[in-house]
Design a protein around this motif. Structure first.
Motif, PDB file in Angstrom:
ATOM      1  N   GLU A  34       0.831  -1.256   0.085  1.00 41.66           N
ATOM      2  CA  GLU A  34      -0.175  -0.031   0.076  1.00 41.66           C
ATOM      3  C   GLU A  34       0.752   1.202  -0.027  1.00 41.66           C
ATOM      4  O   GLU A  34       0.225   2.246  -0.177  1.00 41.66           O
ATOM      5  CB  GLU A  34      -0.924   0.006   1.325  1.00 41.66           C
ATOM      6  CG  GLU A  34      -2.011  -0.907   1.254  1.00 41.66           C
ATOM      7  CD  GLU A  34      -1.556  -2.308   1.928  1.00 41.66           C
ATOM      8  OE1 GLU A  34      -0.461  -2.527   2.073  1.00 41.66           O
ATOM      9  OE2 GLU A  34      -2.261  -3.297   1.908  1.00 41.66           O
ATOM     10  N   ALA A  35       2.108   1.136   0.274  1.00 43.46           N
ATOM     11  CA  ALA A  35       3.008   2.293   0.303  1.00 43.46           C
ATOM     12  C   ALA A  35       2.856   3.070  -0.849  1.00 43.46           C
ATOM     13  O   ALA A  35       2.862   2.615  -2.098  1.00 43.46           O
ATOM     14  CB  ALA A  35       4.534   2.007   0.318  1.00 43.46           C
ATOM     15  N   GLY A  36       2.486   4.509  -0.735  1.00 47.23           N
ATOM     16  CA  GLY A  36       2.383   5.384  -1.991  1.00 47.23           C
ATOM     17  C   GLY A  36       1.021   5.580  -2.117  1.00 47.23           C
ATOM     18  O   GLY A  36       0.600   6.767  -2.847  1.00 47.23           O
ATOM     19  N   GLU A  37       0.027   4.892  -1.552  1.00 46.37           N
ATOM     20  CA  GLU A  37      -1.397   5.293  -1.863  1.00 46.37           C
ATOM     21  C   GLU A  37      -1.825   6.531  -0.881  1.00 46.37           C
ATOM     22  O   GLU A  37      -1.259   6.606   0.103  1.00 46.37           O
ATOM     23  CB  GLU A  37      -2.172   3.820  -1.295  1.00 46.37           C
ATOM     24  CG  GLU A  37      -2.141   2.885  -2.448  1.00 46.37           C
ATOM     25  CD  GLU A  37      -2.835   1.653  -1.944  1.00 46.37           C
ATOM     26  OE1 GLU A  37      -3.662   1.691  -0.978  1.00 46.37           O
ATOM     27  OE2 GLU A  37      -2.758   0.659  -2.700  1.00 46.37           O
ATOM     28  N   PRO A  38      -2.521   7.214  -1.514  1.00 48.78           N
ATOM     29  CA  PRO A  38      -3.031   8.506  -0.832  1.00 48.78           C
ATOM     30  C   PRO A  38      -3.687   8.292   0.355  1.00 48.78           C
ATOM     31  O   PRO A  38      -4.472   7.241   0.558  1.00 48.78           O
ATOM     32  CB  PRO A  38      -4.092   9.202  -1.491  1.00 48.78           C
ATOM     33  CG  PRO A  38      -3.944   8.264  -2.961  1.00 48.78           C
ATOM     34  CD  PRO A  38      -3.227   7.169  -2.852  1.00 48.78           C
ATOM     35  N   GLY A  39      -3.445   9.006   1.661  1.00 47.34           N
ATOM     36  CA  GLY A  39      -4.052   8.544   2.814  1.00 47.34           C
ATOM     37  C   GLY A  39      -3.544   7.503   3.645  1.00 47.34           C
ATOM     38  O   GLY A  39      -3.833   7.291   4.805  1.00 47.34           O
ATOM     39  N   TYR A  40      -2.588   6.779   3.076  1.00 49.27           N
ATOM     40  CA  TYR A  40      -2.223   5.518   3.698  1.00 49.27           C
ATOM     41  C   TYR A  40      -1.427   5.882   5.172  1.00 49.27           C
ATOM     42  O   TYR A  40      -1.689   5.271   6.119  1.00 49.27           O
ATOM     43  CB  TYR A  40      -0.918   4.943   2.835  1.00 49.27           C
ATOM     44  CG  TYR A  40      -0.400   3.675   3.331  1.00 49.27           C
ATOM     45  CD1 TYR A  40      -1.303   2.338   4.021  1.00 49.27           C
ATOM     46  CD2 TYR A  40       0.982   3.232   3.253  1.00 49.27           C
ATOM     47  CE1 TYR A  40      -0.616   1.574   4.443  1.00 49.27           C
ATOM     48  CE2 TYR A  40       1.437   2.199   3.978  1.00 49.27           C
ATOM     49  CZ  TYR A  40       0.455   1.143   4.415  1.00 49.27           C
ATOM     50  OH  TYR A  40       1.081   0.056   4.815  1.00 49.27           O
ATOM     51  N   ARG A  41      -0.783   7.103   5.297  1.00 48.12           N
ATOM     52  CA  ARG A  41      -0.194   7.344   6.564  1.00 48.12           C
ATOM     53  C   ARG A  41      -1.077   7.226   7.628  1.00 48.12           C
ATOM     54  O   ARG A  41      -0.900   6.927   8.856  1.00 48.12           O
ATOM     55  CB  ARG A  41       0.361   8.643   6.319  1.00 48.12           C
ATOM     56  CG  ARG A  41       1.292   9.143   7.583  1.00 48.12           C
ATOM     57  CD  ARG A  41       1.305  10.677   7.510  1.00 48.12           C
ATOM     58  NE  ARG A  41       2.330  11.248   6.554  1.00 48.12           N
ATOM     59  CZ  ARG A  41       3.700  11.134   6.599  1.00 48.12           C
ATOM     60  NH1 ARG A  41       4.381  10.647   7.588  1.00 48.12           N
ATOM     61  NH2 ARG A  41       4.304  11.881   5.579  1.00 48.12           N
ATOM     62  N   TYR A  42      -2.539   7.526   7.352  1.00 47.79           N
ATOM     63  CA  TYR A  42      -3.561   7.652   8.436  1.00 47.79           C
ATOM     64  C   TYR A  42      -4.199   6.549   8.561  1.00 47.79           C
ATOM     65  O   TYR A  42      -5.273   6.404   9.179  1.00 47.79           O
ATOM     66  CB  TYR A  42      -4.376   8.939   8.196  1.00 47.79           C
ATOM     67  CG  TYR A  42      -3.629  10.085   8.141  1.00 47.79           C
ATOM     68  CD1 TYR A  42      -2.804  10.914   8.906  1.00 47.79           C
ATOM     69  CD2 TYR A  42      -3.371  10.733   6.945  1.00 47.79           C
ATOM     70  CE1 TYR A  42      -2.092  11.797   8.988  1.00 47.79           C
ATOM     71  CE2 TYR A  42      -2.409  11.841   6.500  1.00 47.79           C
ATOM     72  CZ  TYR A  42      -1.846  12.342   7.682  1.00 47.79           C
ATOM     73  OH  TYR A  42      -0.955  13.300   7.345  1.00 47.79           O
TER      74      TYR A  42
END
Ligand SMILES: Nc1ncnc2c1ncn2[C@@H]1O[C@H](COP(=O)(O)OP(=O)(O)O)[C@@H](O)[C@H]1O
Ligand SMILES: [Mg+2]
Lengths: 256, 257
Positions: free
Chosen positions: B227-235
């Motif tokens: 999933e790295a790089g997908e928008p909003g992944y950090r949250y």
């Protein structure tokens, strides 16, 4: 911010400060000459008067000859010592081979070779330039080599990873890294160079400020002797200022 | 039928010992295959050989044991298609932003006109076009890191190696630059290898996360993180779950020598 400003202004000396220093020395000189009251120490004003009267045409040739000797020696010493110092600092194997030689020769006071040099190279320009060159050469060689040794391998890695060859590393990293230290060493050498110049000009020959000063002394022309000393001071000032200018031009990145 | 694809970077049982009075074993038995366009995070305690691994891959040092192959070829010296950003950015203090940026091009004998054509758009993209005449110690940490990135991008690398690029930066600058690095990877599809000791950063930027043991570094585990790089992944909860898992692995590795 404050610190940056403060250190940034440190190397520059204002004209006003020079005038102040000049007046201070003149005052001290005057007081000393009054106190001692001997003919060997004339007052500053008579000395300055003779300096202004005699500089052209009497002192100027000697002045030019002396400054020529110092600058030429400096240039020759730099041209030889800097490449060799960078090379030894950068190439460990060669350094290991040469450093005992350097350690043996470096501490010997090279002025001691003065008689030998006079015998071998005569009493003209060559011997004087040779002597000054040898003395400065070792100082700059050792400083440059030590500076080049101090570069961390990782700062060289960054340039190597861009595809640099050995020449690029010297040109882009080792030389600019060492340059401020080379200039500092040169500035310090300048004092030694002038001292040795004076010595060699008083020992033999009939040119240069050293000769002029000694000759005036023999003739008991004390005001003229001091005019010569003032010229020597002026020469030193010019050379130091020249070094300052070079530093500012070549190492301005240091002062941010 | 599966098509055979040569890995972009291949490490075969790589071991590294620094010779000296007291030899230091930095890496032991590292094997890894990295495909073109993938992004990898390397994480591990300080001194476990992460920087050394990047030096090996960039051809600055040679392995004591094993092989390092790039595009199938053993590496003998730094390659043109591989850019390395060192831990302390590796900028030269005596060169200004412009000179630092074009240094790689200059070394490769690219003409000044072509240097301008290549470097200027990159400096613009990174927001550095107003600082061309400043020297590194006139810049903030974040700006310095951008210059280092610009210098690497100017070489149009296929492989981009970053050694703790953000560790000296404050939190806000750090997140900004993480986004920038992510954008560079997404847009250019370069093979990315990022060394970090920050777990969130490793998870945010690496499709695969390689966890190292304390020195001599060995690979403890390789965690997939598609999933790295997908928008909003950090949250997302996934992000936090993986971060915690890595935290536990690292903590255990300290306990078990
Ligand atoms: N040039 C070198 N000579 C000797 N030992 C080194 C050298 N470079 C690194 N090391 C040692 O190798 C080990 C790994 O270093 P490094 O790759 O910098 O680790 P990391 O980047 O993970 O902190 C450390 O123990 C370090 O002290
Ligand atoms: Mg490191």
């Amino acid at each position: 911010m404050f610190l940056k400003k403060w250190t940034g202004n440190l190397p520059t000396t204002k004209i006003g400060e020079y005038i102040f220093a000049f007046l201070f020395i003149v005052l001290l000189w005057q007081l000393l000459s009054w106190a001692l009251d001997i003919s060997a120490l004339p007052g500053p004003f008579i000395a300055l008067k003779v300096f202004l009267q005699d500089f052209y045409p009497f002192i100027a040739p000697h002045f030019l000859m002396s400054i020529y000797r110092v600058i030429l020696s400096l240039v020759i010493a730099l041209l030889m010592a800097v490449p060799l110092g960078l090379f030894l600092g950068g190439e460990k194997k060669w350094d290991r081979l040469f450093s005992p030689v350097i350690y043996l020769i470096y501490p010997v006071p090279k002025v001691a070779f003065l008689p030998v040099i006079f015998v071998l190279a005569g009493i003209g320009n060559l011997s004087k330039i040779l002597l000054i060159t040898i003395i400065i050469f070792f100082h700059i060689l050792v400083t440059t080599r030590d500076a080049a040794r101090g570069i961390s391998p990782r700062s060289i890695y960054s340039v190597l990873s861009l595809g640099a060859n050995r020449r690029d590393v010297y040109y882009h990293v080792i030389f600019p890294y060492c340059l401020p230290k080379i200039l500092t060493a040169t500035r310090i050498s300048l004092g030694t160079a002038i001292a040795v110049l004076f010595l060699s000009e008083t020992v033999a020959g009939s040119t240069g400020l050293g000769y002029f000063i000694l000759d005036s002394w023999y003739r008991a022309e004390y005001a003229q002797m001091f005019a010569g000393i003032i010229s020597m001071g002026l020469m030193g000032l010019l050379l130091y200022k020249g070094m300052d200018l070079l530093e500012k031009r070549w190492c301005h990145w240091q002062h941010y | 039928m599966t098509e055979f694809k040569m890995p972009e970077i291949e490490l075969k049982n790589v071991g590294l010992v620094y010779e000296g009075k007291e030899p230091v074993e930095a890496l032991r038995d590292i094997s890894l295959k990295i495909g073109a366009g993938e992004s990898y995070s390397f994480i591990g305690p300080s001194g476990c050989g992460k920087s050394s691994l990047l030096f090996l891959i960039s051809g600055l040092i040679r392995p004591t044991r094993g092989k390092v192959l790039i595009k199938g070829k053993p590496i003998k010296k730094p390659r043109e298609d591989c850019a390395l950003i060192l831990q302390d950015y590796g900028l030269l203090p005596w060169k200004n932003v412009w000179q630092n940026t074009v240094l790689g091009l200059q070394i490769r004998k690219v003409s000044p006109a072509a240097q301008k054509k290549i470097a200027f758009p990159i400096l613009e993209e990174l927001g550095l076009d107003n600082f061309l005449n400043l020297y590194p110690n006139q810049l903030s940490g974040g700006q310095r890191q951008r210059v280092a990135i610009a210098r690497a991008l100017a070489l149009k690398p296929d492989i981009f190696l970053l050694d703790e690029p953000l560790s000296a930066l404050d939190a806000l600058t750090r997140e900004n630059l993480q986004e920038l690095i992510l954008k560079i990877w997404l847009e250019r599809k370069i093979t990315f290898l990022l060394v970090t000791h920050n777990i969130e950063e490793a998870v945010f930027l690496g499709q695969k996360i390689v966890v190292f043991t304390p020195g001599p570094g060995r690979i403890l585990s390789v965690l997939p993180n598609p999933e790295a790089g997908e928008p909003g992944y950090r949250y997302s909860t996934k992000f936090h779950r993986l971060s915690n898992k890595i935290r536990n692995i690292l903590e255990d590795s300290y306990l078990v020598p």
